[in-house]
Design a protein around this motif. Structure first.
Motif, PDB file in Angstrom:
ATOM      1  N   THR A   1      45.551  -0.221  15.833  1.00  0.00           N
ATOM      2  CA  THR A   1      45.852   0.180  14.462  1.00  0.00           C
ATOM      3  C   THR A   1      45.699  -0.950  13.446  1.00  0.00           C
ATOM      4  O   THR A   1      45.291  -0.685  12.314  1.00  0.00           O
ATOM      5  CB  THR A   1      47.254   0.794  14.371  1.00  0.00           C
ATOM      6  OG1 THR A   1      48.214  -0.132  14.885  1.00  0.00           O
ATOM      7  CG2 THR A   1      47.339   2.086  15.175  1.00  0.00           C
ATOM      8  N   PRO A   2      45.969  -2.227  13.782  1.00  0.00           N
ATOM      9  CA  PRO A   2      45.796  -3.285  12.779  1.00  0.00           C
ATOM     10  C   PRO A   2      44.351  -3.501  12.340  1.00  0.00           C
ATOM     11  O   PRO A   2      44.104  -4.220  11.362  1.00  0.00           O
ATOM     12  CB  PRO A   2      46.336  -4.535  13.491  1.00  0.00           C
ATOM     13  CG  PRO A   2      47.294  -4.014  14.481  1.00  0.00           C
ATOM     14  CD  PRO A   2      46.675  -2.738  14.970  1.00  0.00           C
ATOM     15  N   SER A   3      43.399  -2.888  13.045  1.00  0.00           N
ATOM     16  CA  SER A   3      42.001  -3.035  12.645  1.00  0.00           C
ATOM     17  C   SER A   3      41.646  -2.164  11.451  1.00  0.00           C
ATOM     18  O   SER A   3      40.534  -2.238  10.938  1.00  0.00           O
ATOM     19  CB  SER A   3      41.073  -2.685  13.822  1.00  0.00           C
ATOM     20  OG  SER A   3      41.235  -3.622  14.870  1.00  0.00           O
TER      21      SER A   3
ATOM     22  N   GLY B   1      38.654   1.137   8.013  1.00  0.00           N
ATOM     23  CA  GLY B   1      38.691  -0.312   8.027  1.00  0.00           C
ATOM     24  C   GLY B   1      37.563  -0.874   7.197  1.00  0.00           C
ATOM     25  O   GLY B   1      36.421  -0.423   7.316  1.00  0.00           O
ATOM     26  N   GLN B   2      37.878  -1.846   6.346  1.00  0.00           N
ATOM     27  CA  GLN B   2      36.861  -2.405   5.457  1.00  0.00           C
ATOM     28  C   GLN B   2      36.054  -3.506   6.097  1.00  0.00           C
ATOM     29  O   GLN B   2      34.920  -3.756   5.672  1.00  0.00           O
ATOM     30  CB  GLN B   2      37.525  -2.946   4.192  1.00  0.00           C
ATOM     31  CG  GLN B   2      37.976  -1.868   3.226  1.00  0.00           C
ATOM     32  CD  GLN B   2      38.437  -2.475   1.928  1.00  0.00           C
ATOM     33  OE1 GLN B   2      39.621  -2.672   1.700  1.00  0.00           O
ATOM     34  NE2 GLN B   2      37.481  -2.794   1.064  1.00  0.00           N
ATOM     35  N   SER B   3      36.610  -4.180   7.093  1.00  0.00           N
ATOM     36  CA  SER B   3      35.950  -5.367   7.625  1.00  0.00           C
ATOM     37  C   SER B   3      35.619  -5.206   9.096  1.00  0.00           C
ATOM     38  O   SER B   3      36.290  -4.486   9.824  1.00  0.00           O
ATOM     39  CB  SER B   3      36.870  -6.577   7.464  1.00  0.00           C
ATOM     40  OG  SER B   3      37.265  -6.739   6.128  1.00  0.00           O
TER      41      SER B   3
ATOM     42  N   TYR C   1      33.671  -0.322   6.821  1.00  0.00           N
ATOM     43  CA  TYR C   1      32.899  -0.759   7.989  1.00  0.00           C
ATOM     44  C   TYR C   1      33.052   0.252   9.120  1.00  0.00           C
ATOM     45  O   TYR C   1      32.087   0.570   9.812  1.00  0.00           O
ATOM     46  CB  TYR C   1      33.365  -2.131   8.453  1.00  0.00           C
ATOM     47  CG  TYR C   1      32.614  -2.606   9.654  1.00  0.00           C
ATOM     48  CD1 TYR C   1      33.151  -2.480  10.933  1.00  0.00           C
ATOM     49  CD2 TYR C   1      31.344  -3.144   9.522  1.00  0.00           C
ATOM     50  CE1 TYR C   1      32.446  -2.886  12.041  1.00  0.00           C
ATOM     51  CE2 TYR C   1      30.624  -3.555  10.626  1.00  0.00           C
ATOM     52  CZ  TYR C   1      31.185  -3.422  11.882  1.00  0.00           C
ATOM     53  OH  TYR C   1      30.480  -3.815  12.983  1.00  0.00           O
ATOM     54  N   VAL C   2      34.255   0.771   9.281  1.00  0.00           N
ATOM     55  CA  VAL C   2      34.528   1.684  10.376  1.00  0.00           C
ATOM     56  C   VAL C   2      35.558   2.715   9.929  1.00  0.00           C
ATOM     57  O   VAL C   2      36.409   2.431   9.086  1.00  0.00           O
ATOM     58  CB  VAL C   2      35.050   0.921  11.611  1.00  0.00           C
ATOM     59  CG1 VAL C   2      36.392   0.266  11.324  1.00  0.00           C
ATOM     60  CG2 VAL C   2      35.156   1.827  12.834  1.00  0.00           C
ATOM     61  N   MET C   3      35.441   3.916  10.468  1.00  0.00           N
ATOM     62  CA  MET C   3      36.473   4.930  10.276  1.00  0.00           C
ATOM     63  C   MET C   3      36.862   5.471  11.640  1.00  0.00           C
ATOM     64  O   MET C   3      36.027   5.546  12.547  1.00  0.00           O
ATOM     65  CB  MET C   3      36.014   6.048   9.354  1.00  0.00           C
ATOM     66  CG  MET C   3      35.811   5.563   7.925  1.00  0.00           C
ATOM     67  SD  MET C   3      35.637   6.882   6.725  1.00  0.00           S
ATOM     68  CE  MET C   3      37.340   7.454   6.571  1.00  0.00           C
TER      69      MET C   3
END
Length: 129
Positions: free
Chosen positions: A113-115, A99-101, A32-34
Motif C-alpha cells: 500500500t505505501p507504493s 501511484g505517481q512514481s 505511473y501505476v494504478m
C-alpha cells in the motif's frame, strides 16, 4: 485535490461477474501505476491487481489470476477490474489506488500500500454462495 471514485460493486452469485471502474476527478495528474486492493472484514487490505499506466503491463495476485482482468482507458483516465468466476471468498470492499512514481522494476513492490499515493473510498463486492 485528486479524488479517485470507484463504481460497479454489488451483490452477485458465485460464478457471476462484475466490472469495477475507477476514475479520477479534480486535478489531472499523470500516474505511473494504478492498482486494485481489497479488504474483507477483520482482515488486512490485500493486493489484487496493478497496471502500469503508460506501458499497460499488468500484474495479479495468485488468488485472482485467470479470473480477474485489469485494464485502463487512457482517454477516460479510468481503470477497470473485470471480475469473472467470482467466489464467496472474493467478498470484500475493493479499493482503487494510484501511484505517481516508479517504485522500481519489480512488480512485487506494487503489492504494498505505501507504493500508492491516492486511494478511493471503496466499493462493496458481495458474492453469495
Amino acid at each position: 485535490q485528486v479524488q479517485l471514485v470507484e463504481s460497479g460493486g454489488g451483490l452477485v452469485q458465485a460464478g457471476g461477474s462484475l466490472r469495477l471502474s475507477c476514475g479520477d476527478s479534480g486535478r489531472t495528474l499523470s500516474y505511473y501505476v494504478m492498482g486494485w486492493f481489497r479488504q474483507a472484514p477483520g482482515k488486512e487490505r490485500d493486493f489484487v491487481a496493478a497496471i502500469r499506466w503508460t506501458l499497460g503491463s499488468t500484474y495479479y495476485a495468485d488468488s485472482v489470476k485467470g479470473r480477474f482482468t485489469i485494464s485502463r482507458d487512457n482517454a477516460k483516465r479510468t481503470v477497470y477490474l473485470q471480475m469473472n468466476s467470482l467466489k464467496p471468498e472474493d467478498t470484500a470492499v475493493y479499493y482503487c489506488a494510484a501511484g505517481q512514481s516508479s517504485r522500481g522494476v519489480l512488480w512485487s513492490n506494487y503489492r504494498m500500500t505505501p507504493s500508492y499515493d491516492y486511494w478511493g473510498q471503496g466499493t462493496q463486492v458481495t458474492v453469495s454462495s
